[in-house]
Design an enzyme around this catalytic site. Structure first.
Site, PDB file in Angstrom:
ATOM      1  N   GLU A 137      35.278   3.929 -42.147  1.00 14.76           N
ATOM      2  CA  GLU A 137      36.453   3.405 -42.844  1.00 14.76           C
ATOM      3  C   GLU A 137      36.626   4.111 -44.184  1.00 14.76           C
ATOM      4  OE1 GLU A 137      36.504  -0.696 -44.138  1.00 14.76           O
ATOM      5  OE2 GLU A 137      38.663  -0.806 -43.902  1.00 14.76           O
ATOM      6  N   GLU A 157      31.676  -9.869 -43.655  1.00 15.28           N
ATOM      7  CA  GLU A 157      31.784  -8.951 -42.514  1.00 15.28           C
ATOM      8  C   GLU A 157      32.033  -9.712 -41.217  1.00 15.28           C
ATOM      9  OE1 GLU A 157      32.186  -6.086 -43.521  1.00 15.28           O
ATOM     10  OE2 GLU A 157      31.330  -6.425 -45.510  1.00 15.28           O
TER      11      GLU A 157
HETATM   12 ZN   LIG Z   1      35.853  -6.218 -46.155  1.00 15.33          ZN
END
Ligand SMILES: [Zn+2]
Length: 1003
Positions: free
Chosen positions: A259, A434
């Site tokens: 990411e 998460e």
């Molecule tokens: Zn995050």
């Protein structure tokens, strides 16, 4: 990802749900508020404005249907015309469509030389950093073999895709990969001839064109590519990490971090979040390693037979449809601990064997939070397993890869004997963050990165709820304002802030928005939204949103739509929330009173000194910096009864009974705004605080402190108000207000450091901290919030040099060093810091060796922080230089090292010199695009407060490339200017006030 910065610590229970709520005035969406015009769902005069900026953001992803049709027609016409020309004119040009400008794209890179150019010197025909939207990947088959010794990676990928228009080319991503073989096949397996495969490194793209045939509309194809690359040492893409065992053995592992835009450097792919596909992985590995991936292993084969190497190959189950940035794989020699959720989903934490006992807390917490989120979202976790893994070299705090979440060691490992309360809580928060993403972000993903806040704001909002569920005694929701609201308000009052929704295109722009605004302001405005929607509506809305868009993508408007629906259209959520997401900043609500009428006005709050009022309206905002504000308040008559009034882009007035003496607005700081009162109103609030501060909740006390100090910083409030107010702290014993106060008191101390009143100011801090320091004492006992309060207060006491704290701390340090006497975890920050600050080289070396040796990640953090407290410049310089060596200090710990030295008055200018001297090296070490560089600029420069320093900083950064640190630099320069101005305006007033106060105090 969670925000990379470490968390604030925390607190005691405020029973927020015990506050009775009554609604006095109607919200927008309901009819008939006397004061204001309401934007209902029909006839909203602002709609045009609202839509405009959405459609402007990303031509490709969110263009309207009509426009897309029009574009497609033009593209087709051009292609057709071009093909005719080629057919008749023959292939004079190697690239038949060179010069063709795809019609949906504005020219980006075309310079005088007619670029962009591919690596082979030819014109690269696709001139947009975004991919064309007509090709859709559906399935990836990836085989990868990383060699952890030679660092060579061999890979092969087969991408199945279809096109939704006829075309002779596709464009996809690749970064630093060498493509060795390429092949295209149609559905029946017929090979199509490829005329060229061009690479354009600037956009990290490959352009593949067919020679004669075309991809047919709605046709299915596969592209096969073989490639090689190297395991990187930047903490992105597919990279190498290592750890040292207790016996001094160095072990390597290969891991990924994709990411936002690094999957393309591990394998060729359509690396944009809306291109979801299924992934099937195979990984070659040594026998002494294991391989992990998003999905479980379904088959392991001995590959020695044809590789002749004794390798094994793990084949993984095919994934569900997901975005490329969520793919992850790791090859390592870890072991695991496992728990089951109540639905029998296996949850494991992987770590080096010696650290496994520290993984117990995380695995138990994760299993419980998985259960909680399944209930909260009303959707089963869709994968067969959940792995969490500790990665030694890791840039972010963690990364929510679906089914294989990667964590920095300090975000997942916890030792009950060694880890502090704050670090313990941090593990729970990051685990919850998460896990929230597994639904919000992974199952439903933002269409494009401009809506990053959707992922991060929601996860940051829900992480506290997740932890609150497993550990209600921690009072997580009381800490919310410390962790989220206050830090976001702080940054968002700068002119160089940005709206939550922001157009981004290239990788470094995308990287730059992983910031406090996306995470914390995002979370804070959702907290405000929940206050007026109520929790049940929020939950139902989120459930609807996830069910409607599962395995797909959505944008901010989709979220607002479900909330409006589940609130039975009593609110037009989009109209309200657009004012918070599409313009930067927030309102200052000014309260004044005329008889029994209270007037509340709104105006954007800017910290920077302003020339005139029009500065408050620039840059232009679609709402002229007005907001829909859910104003909440109570008065001395019923301090536990909240009344709500809406300010619908306007001011508002309301009546109060004559007996009202004071009014507290923004109850528990749940609203994302600040409040100022007329001077006599401040005076009665302060008097009340002094007489009986518990009339206000801890969160309200914190918000009064936060607003008073901030408004003084903005030049709106005289410094004597926060000074008088802070005297009530002599009686304060709660963590939340103290944590807020210490933040401001220390910031003042930095700004006062070069003024005449500095010594008096430190004496004042000592006075304020005296009673609470005595109250907390030096025994690591008491409730969770008392422990948090203690470590917070004692650290401040060390800065103020309070003898009653410094002396015993030094003794504890001596006994630890000489006799090995154990120090309780919550006192270690204080004790190590005192030992280093007042010690010499021997003490420093002792701590440095402990830092190198310990297998407890949380202990490493404390030691690293303490090592920067030395008052010896030679030692500090040695410390800074050590941080350049990856063998000594991990890449993610470089910023903490520089930060702690920069915050040390003896080290501030050393840190600045270091930053300048090694800036180019940092760029190579961390990559120009990462958020690490932003952090460096902020931690080193934002406490400067002289004209000279301002010149230095601005001149230096004119000469070098700043990359994704550009906004951080602007914010730092603005902050320095602000500091200079504040000192000029306030230092003397403070000096005078302290002079009088300390005289009275002594007499
Ligand atoms: Zn995050």
């Amino acid at each position: 990802m969670p925000h990379p910065a470490a968390s604030r610590q925390d607190s005691e229970a405020i029973r927020m749900d015990s506050l009775g709520k009554t609604s006095a005035s109607r919200p927008p969406g309901q009819n008939g508020n006397a004061n204001t015009e309401i934007p209902g769902n029909s006839g909203d005069s602002n709609t045009g404005l609202h839509k405009r900026s959405i459609y402007e953001q990303n031509g490709v992803a969110v263009c309207s249907q009509k426009r897309a049709l029009c574009i497609a027609t033009v593209v087709f016409a051009i292609l057709f015309a071009v093909s005719l020309i080629i057919a008749f004119a023959g292939p004079q040009n190697d690239c038949p469509c060179a010069g063709e400008k795809p019609a949906n794209l504005e020219a980006e890179d075309e310079g005088d030389d007619g670029g962009p150019f591919a690596t082979n010197g030819e014109v690269f025909p696709w001139n947009n950093v975004r991919l064309p939207t007509f090709a859709h990947p559906t399935r990836y088959n990836i085989t990868i073999h990383p060699n952890l010794t030679t660092l060579e990676v061999k890979g092969q990928v087969t991408i199945e895709f279809y096109v939704d228009k006829e075309t002779n080319f596709i464009v996809f991503h690749s970064k630093n990969l060498t493509i060795n073989e390429k092949m295209i096949q149609d559905r029946k397996g017929h090979r199509l001839k490829i005329s060229q495969l061009l690479e354009y490194p600037k956009h990290q793209q490959l352009y593949l064109e067919l020679e004669e045939s075309k991809f047919r509309k709605r046709g299915n194809y596969t592209v096969h590519l073989r490639f090689t690359s190297k395991l990187g040492n930047e903490l992105e893409g597919f990279y190498l990490s290592s750890y040292v065992t207790a016996d001094g053995d160095k072990r390597h592992l290969a891991t990924t971090h994709f990411e936002p835009t690094y999957a393309r450097s591990a394998f060729p792919c359509f690396d944009e979040p809306q291109f979801k596909a299924k992934f099937k992985m195979s990984i070659f590995r040594d026998r002494f390693h294991i391989a992990l991936c998003n999905m479980p292993v379904v088959n392991t084969e001995d590959a020695g037979f044809y590789m002749g190497t004794g390798l094994l190959r793990d084949d993984f189950q095919e994934s569900v449809e997901m975005s490329t940035y969520l793919v992850a794989f790791v090859v390592c020699d870890y072991k695991r601990v496992t728990e089951m959720t109540s639905r029998n989903v296996s949850v494991s934490v992987y770590a080096p064997e010696a650290m496994l006992p520290q993984a117990q807390f995380a695995v138990k917490t994760a299993a419980k939070i998985m259960d909680y989120f399944e209930g909260y979202f009303g959707i089963h976790y869709p994968l067969p397993k959940q792995d969490l893994i500790a990665i030694p070299d890791f840039a972010a705090g963690a990364m929510e890869n679906w089914g294989l979440i990667t964590y920095r060691e300090t975000s997942i490992l916890y030792d009950p004997e060694e880890t502090s309360t704050a670090a313990h809580q941090w593990v729970a928060i990051v685990v919850a963050h998460e896990l929230a993403h597994q639904w919000f972000g992974n199952l439903v993903t933002m269409k494009w990165w401009n809506d990053l806040w959707l992922n991060e704001g929601v996860a940051s909002f829900l992480e506290h709820k997740g932890v609150d569920h497993v550990a209600p005694e921690w009072g997580m929701m009381n800490q919310f304002i410390l962790d989220k609201t206050q830090s976001a308000l702080h940054l968002d009052a700068l002119a160089s802030s940005h709206p939550i929704s922001v157009p981004v295109k290239d990788p470094s722009e995308i990287e730059a928005i992983f910031d406090t605004i996306s995470y914390n302001k995002g979370a804070a405005i959702l907290y405000m939204l929940e206050e007026f929607l109520l929790e049940e509506v929020m939950k139902k809305g989120l459930n609807d949103y996830l069910n409607t868009h599962k395995y797909g993508n959505a944008d901010t408007n989709d979220l607002w739509a479900v909330f409006t629906k589940h609130a039975n259209h009593s609110f037009d959520v989009k109209s309200i929330m657009d004012t918070w997401t599409q313009q930067m900043g927030f309102p200052l609500i000014t309260i004044s009173r005329e008889g029994n009428t209270i007037l509340a006005t709104q105006k954007r709050l800017l910290l920077s000194p302003r020339e005139n009022d029009t500065d408050l309206l620039t840059p232009k905002s679609p709402f002229d910096y007005k907001w829909y504000v859910p104003l909440s308040y109570y008065t001395n008559l019923q301090p536990r009864v909240t009344t709500n009034v809406w300010m619908n882009l306007t001011d508002v007035s309301f009546e109060v009974p004559p007996a009202v003496e004071w009014i507290k607005v923004n109850v528990n700081q749940t609203g994302f705004y600040r409040v100022n009162y007329s001077e006599d109103m401040w005076t009665s609030i302060i008097t009340t605080l002094h007489n009986n501060h518990t009339v206000f909740t801890p969160a309200d006390r914190a918000s009064l402190i936060d607003d008073a100090f901030t408004l003084c910083r903005a030049g709106i409030l005289n410094a004597t108000i926060p000074l008088k107010l802070s005297l009530y702290l002599l009686n304060e014993r709660d963590f939340v207000p103290w944590s807020t106060a210490i933040e401001h008191l220390e910031s003042w101390s930095k700004m006062m450091s070069e003024t005449a009143g500095f010594k008096k100011y430190i004496a004042f801090m000592k006075t304020l901290l005296g009673p609470v320091t005595a109250y907390v004492g030096l025994n690591d006992t008491g409730s969770y919030s008392t422990r948090l309060l203690r470590s917070n207060v004692l650290e401040a006491a060390l800065i103020a040099n309070i003898e009653g704290v410094v002396k015993p701390a030094k003794l504890l340090f001596k006994n630890w060093m000489e006799k090995g006497t154990r120090i309780p975890p919550n006192l270690r920050d204080l004790v190590y810091a005192a030992g280093i600050k007042y010690g010499g080289e021997k003490d420093w070396n002792y701590c440095w060796n402990m830092y190198k040796k310990t297998q407890i990640p949380s202990e490493k953090v404390i030691l690293l922080k303490a090592l920067g407290q030395s008052m010896d410049p030679w030692i500090l310089q040695r410390f800074l230089l050590a941080s350049l060596d990856r063998e000594e200090i991990r890449p993610q710990d470089v910023e903490p090292v520089i930060a702690v030295v920069a915050h040390n008055p003896e080290g501030q200018f050393l840190a600045w010199r270091h930053l300048k001297a090694y800036w180019p090296r940092f760029q190579t070490m961390f990559g120009n695009g990462t958020f690490t560089l932003s952090g460096f600029i902020t931690v080193v420069t934002s406490t400067f407060c002289t004209e000279y320093d301002l010149q230095e900083v601005s001149e230096y950064f004119k000469k070098v490339e700043v990359g994704s640190g550009q906004r951080a630099l602007e914010q730092s320069l603005e902050t320095i200017r602000l500091n200079i101005h504040w000192v000029k305006e306030n230092a003397e007033t403070i000096n005078q006030w302290l002079h009088n106060y300390l005289k009275i105090d002594k007499s």
